[in-house]
Motif scaffolding. Sequence first.
Motif, PDB file in Angstrom:
ATOM      1  N   THR A 678      27.621  37.117  44.799  1.00 20.16           N
ATOM      2  CA  THR A 678      28.469  38.290  44.680  1.00 20.16           C
ATOM      3  C   THR A 678      29.603  38.169  45.676  1.00 20.16           C
ATOM      4  OG1 THR A 678      27.219  39.544  46.299  1.00 20.16           O
ATOM      5  CG2 THR A 678      26.496  39.693  43.994  1.00 20.16           C
ATOM      6  N   GLN A 680      30.398  40.340  48.033  1.00 23.71           N
ATOM      7  CA  GLN A 680      29.956  40.745  49.354  1.00 23.71           C
ATOM      8  C   GLN A 680      29.166  39.637  50.034  1.00 23.71           C
ATOM      9  OE1 GLN A 680      30.995  43.443  50.856  1.00 23.71           O
ATOM     10  NE2 GLN A 680      32.175  44.008  49.001  1.00 23.71           N
ATOM     11  N   GLU A 681      28.464  38.836  49.240  1.00 20.02           N
ATOM     12  CA  GLU A 681      27.695  37.743  49.823  1.00 20.02           C
ATOM     13  C   GLU A 681      28.607  36.623  50.362  1.00 20.02           C
ATOM     14  OE1 GLU A 681      23.647  38.073  47.096  1.00 20.02           O
ATOM     15  OE2 GLU A 681      25.172  36.562  46.647  1.00 20.02           O
ATOM     16  N   ILE A 683      31.775  37.086  51.591  1.00 20.08           N
ATOM     17  CA  ILE A 683      32.734  37.496  52.615  1.00 20.08           C
ATOM     18  C   ILE A 683      32.213  37.063  53.974  1.00 20.08           C
ATOM     19  CG2 ILE A 683      33.811  39.455  53.747  1.00 20.08           C
ATOM     20  CD1 ILE A 683      33.829  40.900  51.073  1.00 20.08           C
ATOM     21  N   ARG A 685      33.128  36.897  58.321  1.00 18.40           N
ATOM     22  CA  ARG A 685      33.835  37.618  59.366  1.00 18.40           C
ATOM     23  C   ARG A 685      34.552  36.629  60.286  1.00 18.40           C
ATOM     24  NH1 ARG A 685      33.655  42.175  56.588  1.00 18.40           N
ATOM     25  NH2 ARG A 685      31.493  42.695  55.987  1.00 18.40           N
ATOM     26  N   ASP A 692      38.825  39.311  57.423  1.00 15.74           N
ATOM     27  CA  ASP A 692      37.731  38.581  56.785  1.00 15.74           C
ATOM     28  C   ASP A 692      38.340  37.490  55.900  1.00 15.74           C
ATOM     29  OD1 ASP A 692      35.977  40.352  58.000  1.00 15.74           O
ATOM     30  OD2 ASP A 692      36.035  41.728  56.272  1.00 15.74           O
ATOM     31  N   GLU A 718      37.801  44.394  42.949  1.00 15.05           N
ATOM     32  CA  GLU A 718      36.759  44.816  43.895  1.00 15.05           C
ATOM     33  C   GLU A 718      37.249  44.705  45.316  1.00 15.05           C
ATOM     34  OE1 GLU A 718      32.182  43.603  45.189  1.00 15.05           O
ATOM     35  OE2 GLU A 718      33.088  42.749  43.372  1.00 15.05           O
ATOM     36  N   LEU A 719      38.027  43.647  45.654  1.00 18.51           N
ATOM     37  CA  LEU A 719      38.537  43.479  47.008  1.00 18.51           C
ATOM     38  C   LEU A 719      39.629  44.485  47.322  1.00 18.51           C
ATOM     39  CD1 LEU A 719      38.682  39.569  47.196  1.00 18.51           C
ATOM     40  CD2 LEU A 719      37.037  41.084  48.322  1.00 18.51           C
ATOM     41  N   THR A 722      38.490  47.650  48.987  1.00 19.15           N
ATOM     42  CA  THR A 722      38.010  47.584  50.370  1.00 19.15           C
ATOM     43  C   THR A 722      39.117  47.222  51.355  1.00 19.15           C
ATOM     44  OG1 THR A 722      35.881  46.857  49.500  1.00 19.15           O
ATOM     45  CG2 THR A 722      36.273  46.547  51.860  1.00 19.15           C
TER      46      THR A 722
END
Length: 830
Positions: A678, A680-681, A683, A685, A692, A718-719, A722
Amino acid sequence: MAVNENAELEELIRNATSGGAAPTAPAAESEDDSVGGGLDLPLLLSVARRSLPWMILLVLIGLAASWSYLRYTKPLYRSSSTIKIDEKQQAGDLGLLSAGAQPGQQGISKLSAEVALIQSDLIYTRLRDSLELDVNYYTEGTVLETELYRTAPFRVEYTVREPLQFGQKFNVEILDQNRFRLSYAQGQGEQGGEYRFGEPLTTPGFTLNLTRTRFFNEQTPETKYFFVVNTPEAINSYLAQNLAVSIINPDANTIGISFTDYTPTKARDIVNKIDSVYQQVKLARNSQSTQQSMAFLDSQLNGNRDSLQKAENAFQAAVKRNRTYDAKGDLTAITTQLQELAKQREEIQRRQGVLQELSRVVEKDRVVGSDELTVEESIPGLAVLQDPQISQQLTALNEQQRELRQVLQSYQPTTTAVQIRQSQLAFTKRSIRRLMQQTLKLTNDELNALTRQQQQLAGELQSLPGKETELARLRRPVELYVSSYMLLMQKKVDFGIQKAGTIADLQILSPASLPGEPISPQKMMVYAIGLALGAVLGLGLVAGRYLLHNTVTSIRELERNTVAPVLGVVPSYDKEKLAVSKLIVDKNPKSAISEAIRSIRTNLEFVANSRQKRLISVTSTISGEGKTFVAVNLGGIIALSEQRVIIIDLDMRKPKVNLAFDAENTKGVSTILIDRHTVQECIQRTSIPSLDFISAGPTPPNPSELILHPQFDQMLEELKRTYDVIIIDTPPVGLVTDGVLIMRKVDVPIYIVRAGYSKKAFLKNINKLVRGSGFGKLTTILNDAQAGGMYGYGYGYGYGYGYGYGTGYGYYEETQAPSGLLARLRRRFS
């Protein structure tokens, strides 16, 4: 649909990369070609400024080469003189020319003969004997030797033993006032020894005797000398090579004589000596002609004297025998007639004598030499013939003899020119012989007629007293011989007076003088050539560097050759050498590079509204232009302004974003698009909380198809929910089509051009993308710009201020100035 779009994009990029015309936008290509066309004067001035040290160096090298040429080249001098030729005819001096004959006038052929005489071995031989040219003396210098003409400290007298060492170098080292060392090459080694001045010494070829001259002084032993003994042939060759004789004015009969040599005094002496020797030769030739004329007069006088003596003896004997001297009566008239007949006979006999002498001379078959006289010069009494045809033929014969004499001075007897003139001469002789035969026949007839008349008168005299007849007969030859003898004596006296004042038939109008300046090399000309050559090479260097300048080096070149606006300039990062792109703005936020990227961030406000979610792509033409470096640090600067930023690495063929953050690339965009992970998986830091990134992930076999997949658009949506700013590191558009596909989806496409790396031809891709593909918002950034290439966007090093599109003033930290000579020169001329 995706496959067709991909094919169109590939065709577009292929045309953009190769510089070919896009079939869908011919007008756009024409506009692209006009951007930045013509002479780039600022670039030319920049190249000239960078090349200025080399131009100065080339000019100095040219001048140094000219100085070296002048330093190590012997100066050549020329000395000249002018003479005037004034030829005369000896027959005219004797008064024996016919009334209608004119002295021959000088012409180009006669002057050519005089030129040949001056350049003949006759002059060279006398010149060689009068000037001491057989031994040349030299002093050795560092590079060149100098001839010591008449200034040598010693004199060499020699006797030839064997002709082995002519032209050989004899080295002389003077030890003191009385001794010297002589050495010369023999075989593979060197022979010689120590000798005393004034004592003979023997070598394989000569017996030498060296004596000191008045030029011997205290400094003489400190110099190295050598001498060379020349053969007569070598001297003649030397004279022939350096002597120039030319006709200056044929109408004025002037000839110029010049001689070139490395020694000015020697050149002057040789020219003056040639003038005097030539004058002596001419005088000798005139004397020879005069002597032959005098010999002819003496022979005639001797013959007349003998005949007169015999006639006088006979008359005296008759007087004694007959005891009477004077005849009376009728004998007077007969005697007068007989006297007239005798005079006519004498004149006819004289003509016969001249004809016989002329026949003897004409019958000679040998060729007239350079020192022999012509027919007219050999027989001065030709005027008694009183035959215009013979005089005309003799004039032609004399001219042909002179021409043959002149030709023989320059050609061999077997040459065509000589044979033609010999044939003409033979034809003229045959004509003269025919005329003389006819004339002799006429004179014989006249003599026969006179004989008959005399016989008739003699018969009449038989009736007169024999004594008176005998006396009258004997008196006539006496009187005739006396008159002839007196005439010849008068001619001899007159010619003797002329002989006493005989001079050479030439005048030296301007004798040779000492030349002051050499004829070569000419200093100003040599220096001008060296200066011009250095300047031409310098200009050629500038032109070559200008024509070979095919990379973008400054912001001005970028603006001049593209239609896309320039977003900013990223200066060179000189603090450390980066193996891969790194995030550096967080480590030194006050550096020049950080302020430059802040200026780019500010300029982005003019391109996209900050209230909108911005999608930014960063691409370039080829790899290595710094798109990842700009993307990472631009993202860092934006994130430091308290905006959430994510960087997506879409260069799945050569991912670099994870290397910039020292992260792994086990998962990323490629695994998201195939639903393995996914968003989120994937991304990751960074050291900046609001920054990110998503790495490219494992390299897939079909990156372009994955980008066209709907899952890619879903990932971006999706990005956007955020993050405030999404920065996409795209593949180079000059290599693959992925970058163009992504640029169609973003709000602000950014094109990276690296100073000193990107070719100028790459800028055509930007123009084609803007005009041909509809990327109206495409902007550019100049990366890795040097201080000289940041004009208008420069930041400098040390304390300074920077400005860009819409930026204010900012304070930059002090950086270390370049150190070292090369670094300072590079900064000065960059």
